[in-house]
Design a protein around this motif. Structure first.
Motif, PDB file in Angstrom:
ATOM      1  N   UNK A  63     -41.635  21.475 -26.940  1.00 17.38           N
ATOM      2  CA  UNK A  63     -40.382  20.814 -27.274  1.00 17.38           C
ATOM      3  C   UNK A  63     -39.161  21.698 -27.130  1.00 17.38           C
ATOM      4  N   UNK A  64     -37.998  21.099 -27.369  1.00 21.77           N
ATOM      5  CA  UNK A  64     -36.704  21.784 -27.307  1.00 21.77           C
ATOM      6  C   UNK A  64     -36.470  22.418 -25.936  1.00 21.77           C
ATOM      7  N   UNK A  68     -47.479  11.223 -34.037  1.00 20.34           N
ATOM      8  CA  UNK A  68     -47.674  12.647 -33.741  1.00 20.34           C
ATOM      9  C   UNK A  68     -47.218  12.999 -32.319  1.00 20.34           C
ATOM     10  N   UNK A  69     -46.230  12.269 -31.827  1.00 14.45           N
ATOM     11  CA  UNK A  69     -45.638  12.576 -30.517  1.00 14.45           C
ATOM     12  C   UNK A  69     -44.123  12.584 -30.677  1.00 14.45           C
ATOM     13  N   UNK A  70     -43.519  13.757 -30.449  1.00 14.96           N
ATOM     14  CA  UNK A  70     -42.079  13.911 -30.641  1.00 14.96           C
ATOM     15  C   UNK A  70     -41.345  13.853 -29.305  1.00 14.96           C
ATOM     16  N   UNK A 130     -47.389  16.073 -26.682  1.00 16.53           N
ATOM     17  CA  UNK A 130     -47.179  16.249 -28.123  1.00 16.53           C
ATOM     18  C   UNK A 130     -45.705  16.341 -28.474  1.00 16.53           C
ATOM     19  N   UNK A 131     -44.948  17.100 -27.671  1.00 21.50           N
ATOM     20  CA  UNK A 131     -43.536  17.294 -28.002  1.00 21.50           C
ATOM     21  C   UNK A 131     -42.723  17.421 -26.712  1.00 21.50           C
ATOM     22  N   UNK A 132     -42.084  16.335 -26.324  1.00 14.80           N
ATOM     23  CA  UNK A 132     -41.262  16.304 -25.106  1.00 14.80           C
ATOM     24  C   UNK A 132     -39.779  16.353 -25.443  1.00 14.80           C
TER      25      UNK A 132
END
Length: 201
Positions: free
Chosen positions: A59-60, A115-117, A182-184
């Protein structure tokens, strides 16, 4: 009379499972044709891409980070980015992820991931940012998006009731063509700095 700006938002997005030939013909070769026309007209090209070009693990993501597309769709959009940058002059590439009422309704019916950002935002908000970038003469790559949220959190914020769903459950149901990232989520610091600089234009 030739246009000054060409905004290329067309893409094949919902193929399930994705057909490689269709993705290449539409998202890759189609973008190459649009980019060539824009160049021939002397028009600036604005190409709408996706957050899916990033790996989706930590992420980020900032615009300068190495791309690692998640799935065939995102791979085709990254290839489109390359054509947009190489074949048109001063192209604007916008990496975003948005949702509309139909998407909210789908999550309400089938479940929203807990649980997916990501950095998904409303279509209208994304359109406003894209218009600002275009009118302000921006070029290069810009991430746009909303706050880091799960799909379930988006539904809550929108006042939509949706059954909770995990990525493991989604995979078990076979409803996605690839393991969902999981985190895009992305960093929008570059866009925000640009928007402050052009606030009075």
């Amino acid at each position: 009379m030739s246009p000054d700006i060409v905004i290329h938002a067309a893409a094949l997005t919902a193929a399930m499972p994705p057909d490689a030939a269709d993705l290449i013909a539409t998202n890759v070769l189609g973008t190459a044709h649009i980019a060539r026309f824009a160049r021939a007209w002397g028009a600036r090209l604005c190409y709408l891409s996706t957050h899916g070009v990033y790996a989706g693990t930590s992420g980020d993501y900032a615009e300068w980070e190495v791309t690692q597309p998640v799935g065939a769709y995102a791979t085709s959009k990254l290839a489109g980015e390359m054509f947009a940058a190489e074949l048109s002059h001063n192209a604007l590439i916008v990496r975003g992820s948005w949702y509309d009422e139909a998407r909210l309704a789908s999550w309400a019916q089938h479940g929203a991931l807990t649980d997916a950002w990501g950095s998904r935002e409303r279509v209208a908000d994304a359109a406003h940012k894209i218009a600002r970038l275009v009118r302000g003469g921006a070029s290069g790559i810009y991430n746009i998006g909303g706050p880091r949220r799960t799909f379930a959190e988006i539904c809550f914020d929108e006042g939509i009731g949706a059954p909770p769903l995990t990525r493991a459950q989604l995979d078990a149901q076979g409803r996605a063509p690839y393991a969902f990232p999981r985190d895009a989520s992305v960093s929008t610091a570059k866009y925000e700095a640009w928007a402050r600089e052009h606030a009075h234009e």
